[in-house]
Design an enzyme around this catalytic site. Structure first.
Site, PDB file in Angstrom:
ATOM      1  CG  HIS A  12      -0.391  -0.129   2.524  1.00  0.00           C
ATOM      2  ND1 HIS A  12      -1.011  -0.747   3.582  1.00  0.00           N
ATOM      3  CD2 HIS A  12       0.791   0.301   3.018  1.00  0.00           C
ATOM      4  CE1 HIS A  12      -0.239  -0.683   4.654  1.00  0.00           C
ATOM      5  NE2 HIS A  12       0.843  -0.035   4.340  1.00  0.00           N
ATOM      6  CG  HIS A  59       1.062   4.197   7.448  1.00  0.00           C
ATOM      7  ND1 HIS A  59      -0.068   3.732   6.826  1.00  0.00           N
ATOM      8  CD2 HIS A  59       2.044   3.313   7.141  1.00  0.00           C
ATOM      9  CE1 HIS A  59       0.226   2.608   6.176  1.00  0.00           C
ATOM     10  NE2 HIS A  59       1.491   2.331   6.346  1.00  0.00           N
ATOM     11  CG  HIS A 193       8.568  -1.692   3.402  1.00  0.00           C
ATOM     12  ND1 HIS A 193       7.778  -2.715   3.883  1.00  0.00           N
ATOM     13  CD2 HIS A 193       7.882  -0.537   3.701  1.00  0.00           C
ATOM     14  CE1 HIS A 193       6.674  -2.212   4.424  1.00  0.00           C
ATOM     15  NE2 HIS A 193       6.714  -0.901   4.346  1.00  0.00           N
ATOM     16  CD  GLU A 240       3.375  -1.524   6.536  1.00  0.00           C
ATOM     17  OE1 GLU A 240       3.332  -0.329   6.879  1.00  0.00           O
ATOM     18  OE2 GLU A 240       3.333  -1.889   5.340  1.00  0.00           O
TER      19      GLU A 240
HETATM   20 FE   LIG Z   1       2.509   0.738   5.358  1.00  0.00          FE
END
Ligand SMILES: [Fe+3]
Ligand SMILES: [Fe+3]
Lengths: 281, 131, 281, 131
Positions: A12, A59, A193, A240
């Site tokens: 996302h 976030h 990531h 995540e």
């Molecule tokens: Fe994220």
């Protein structure tokens, strides 16, 4: 009765949203990213759900450090796109499904999940970018969306096992909802990531591939991965991925992989996208 | 449980946002949240130091914001999801922030990503316990 | 290591707080209520805890309908008395214990309780009246307090069984905290009362007595009581009694009843108060 | 689950604040929350109808507030913990509210409480299924 027809996972990444909003999807850098969603856009048009239960993490948009819910389910009529520092994304307002959302909240609380019920919440890129990836740029989103926000910002997040079990509880809740609805569950975020510090930019293709493989074949094994392994192997924001287990837990064990896409990079991140269909009834 | 938090410390170049960091960075992160409003962004841009004085953070934290020293902000309790609001206010992409944090020029950082990203080999463990 | 030395339960009736704040404790109506706490005040002065984990429900003070956490643990340095419509109670600011609170939050989340972490919150009569009952009117509260707010306003609240198990998880968390602290757990609210509608004023002495008896002797049986039985037998606000099970779950099975008090009425409510001590180590 | 909500309906004189009630009474209850600020209480007292117009509740709900008809407010989605803020703003005790809801004079209500409260016998069940 309502039934879960399919699930999907997708990254996302905010930069993907910006590429869509700014009309850059045809640029050489972005073209291969969006190519991976061409099948998916056709597929979802053919299998349009009435409601998506969209599992994502906020976030630091709706939830500051004042109050940090582990699991928050959005029961409102609608949800506005959040202003994350550069103005809200130019996307439609998200229409909720209060009846099903409240039903899931009630059912999961009675199944001893300690949900936070949210009736007012803006939704950030974690929720809106997946909608853009699957539905493009319509004037209104073509289905209702129930936001399910999972804390992965403040440690500790919920365990993978807890996420897996919440998925199962959602499946039970949907199956007991007395209306004829096609429901999808989406798990978003990931894959590898790291957005912080000297190790930023970490990508682990092997880990990601094993995770994508395991999602269909051996999700119980994925549910046992401890947090430290996510952070070590998939980067600090790779955590995540626990959210994907909620999607997987909500599908049947026999769900079938109908599409897979993996691409490095989109901005700082490995894009992972998979579609699973429940067996036809 | 003690083992839970300590296990993360073996991971290089990574600060896990645990209770200690969260308590340390509370006001720094809440300042970042304030940048979700256009008026506040304008006020911050119009006078950064004056705006920062409104928040009961430490002088070190204020200086790190003024310096846009993201690694320092993280060490002082900042969390990247919150700090990203400063980058957004400045009009910078996340890749720009990443180049700052990794200390390489943005072009070079982007090239690393296009080439497949930072490899996991050699980046798993400070002690070498995890291979 | 930290250890849980004792637990207690008490009603947290707002009118009791008002009687204290307005100097009415000697009036004939109130005298018997406060007499029931005379032993308790001496007892707690002799067994002063370093920290109280105070289980209570927020009465639409800190939490509106915008966001309704099932379990919220207060991790802040301090908590201000809430203004519930007649100005804040004239009582000291509540000092938290962030280190232990965060430790309990982390431990219980890893034990798969889906806690909401709260860093800013005003505390209402549900939390401050029990402090007044046990500590009187000091210039500062004599110990630290960790607020643990349980949703019993919006249905469904957590099940009794879930509360019982949360108590057990808190006991484990406290036992693993690496500081020499005496900790008490207080469960507040109840006993039988109904504040709404034509059935307001309901009192069920038999139910309350069985509940008080069971708390020491057979808490597992109490943990099985369904919500509908609380509402039917103990009145709509009698549901607050599920919170007592968190206290009980946090104590040892062999805990000993050292004091019991039961009185009808205080305002609309049956006052129930019990003190349980863990076996000495 | 369906059984869960339905079971409560057998209990006389009681409205359980479930999803249906919560959705119905959202703005009514949020209005009550606003009375936690002294300024808002003053504004409400200075002009009740004008203050109520600020909240997107139904006209029926507004009228029930103006009438201090607590049973009606509950039927329209109000929750007693929220509605108590109206009582507090008016300077009334909870027993005063209870006397309004039960339709007996406050003295009589208080006397019932002193005598041991409303008995459970005869108040368990509408249908008589629960004895
Ligand atoms: Fe994220
Ligand atoms: Fe209460």
């Amino acid at each position: 009765m309502a039934r879960i027809t399919a699930g999907l996972t997708t990254s996302h990444i905010p930069a993907v949203g910006a590429a869509i909003d700014l009309g850059k999807t045809g640029e050489p850098y972005w073209k291969p990213v969006f190519a991976g969603y061409e099948f998916s856009k056709r597929w979802i048009a053919e299998h349009m759900p009435d409601v998506v239960v969209l599992v994502y993490n906020d976030h630091a948009s709706a939830f500051s450090l004042e109050m940090i819910p582990t699991f928050a389910i959005g029961c409102a009529e609608s949800f506005q796109p959040a202003d994350e520092g550069w103005g809200p994304r130019p996307v439609p307002v998200v229409q909720g499904h209060p009846e099903l959302a409240w039903h899931i909240a009630q059912s999961t609380i009675l199944d001893e999940f300690d949900m936070t019920i949210v009736n007012r919440m803006d939704v950030d890129h974690g929720l809106t970018v997946p909608l853009s990836l699957l539905f493009g740029q319509p004037a209104a989103w073509p289905c209702k969306v129930i936001p399910l926000a999972v804390n992965v910002v403040q440690y500790p997040p919920p365990t993978g096992n807890r996420c897996w079990n919440l998925g199962r509880a959602i499946s039970k809740a949907v199956a007991s909802f007395d209306r004829d609805l096609k429901v999808m569950v989406w798990g978003t975020g990931g894959m590898s990531h790291q957005l912080q510090g000297p190790r930023a930019g970490l990508i682990n293709r092997d880990f990601d591939t094993r995770f994508l493989d395991g999602l269909t074949k051996d999700p119980e094994a994925l549910a046992k991965i401890p947090h430290v392994e996510y952070v070590r192997e998939a980067g600090s924001e790779g955590i995540e991925l626990v959210m994907w287990l909620i999607m997987r837990g909500a599908l049947e064990r026999a769900a079938r992989e109908v599409h897979r896409f993996y691409h490095v990079p989109a901005s700082n991140t490995a894009v992972g996208h998979i579609i699973l269909e429940n067996p036809p009834r | 449980m003690k083992g839970y938090n300590e296990a993360f410390q073996d991971i290089p170049g990574t600060v896990v946002f645990d209770a200690t960091q969260s308590r340390l960075g509370y006001h720094l992160n809440q300042f970042c949240m304030s940048l979700m409003k256009a008026d506040n962004r304008a006020a911050f841009k119009a006078g950064e130091r004056a705006y920062l004085e409104r928040w009961p953070m430490t002088e070190e934290q204020r200086q790190a914001v003024l310096d846009r020293d993201y690694n320092r902000m993280i060490a002082l309790g900042g969390n990247i999801y919150f700090l990203a609001k400063i980058g957004a206010t400045d009009g910078f992409s996340f890749q720009n922030l990443a180049s700052k944090m990794t200390g390489v020029p943005e072009d070079e950082y982007k090239a690393m990503m296009v080439a497949g990203g930072r490899p996991i080999e050699g980046n798993r463990s400070k002690t070498g316990k995890a291979k």
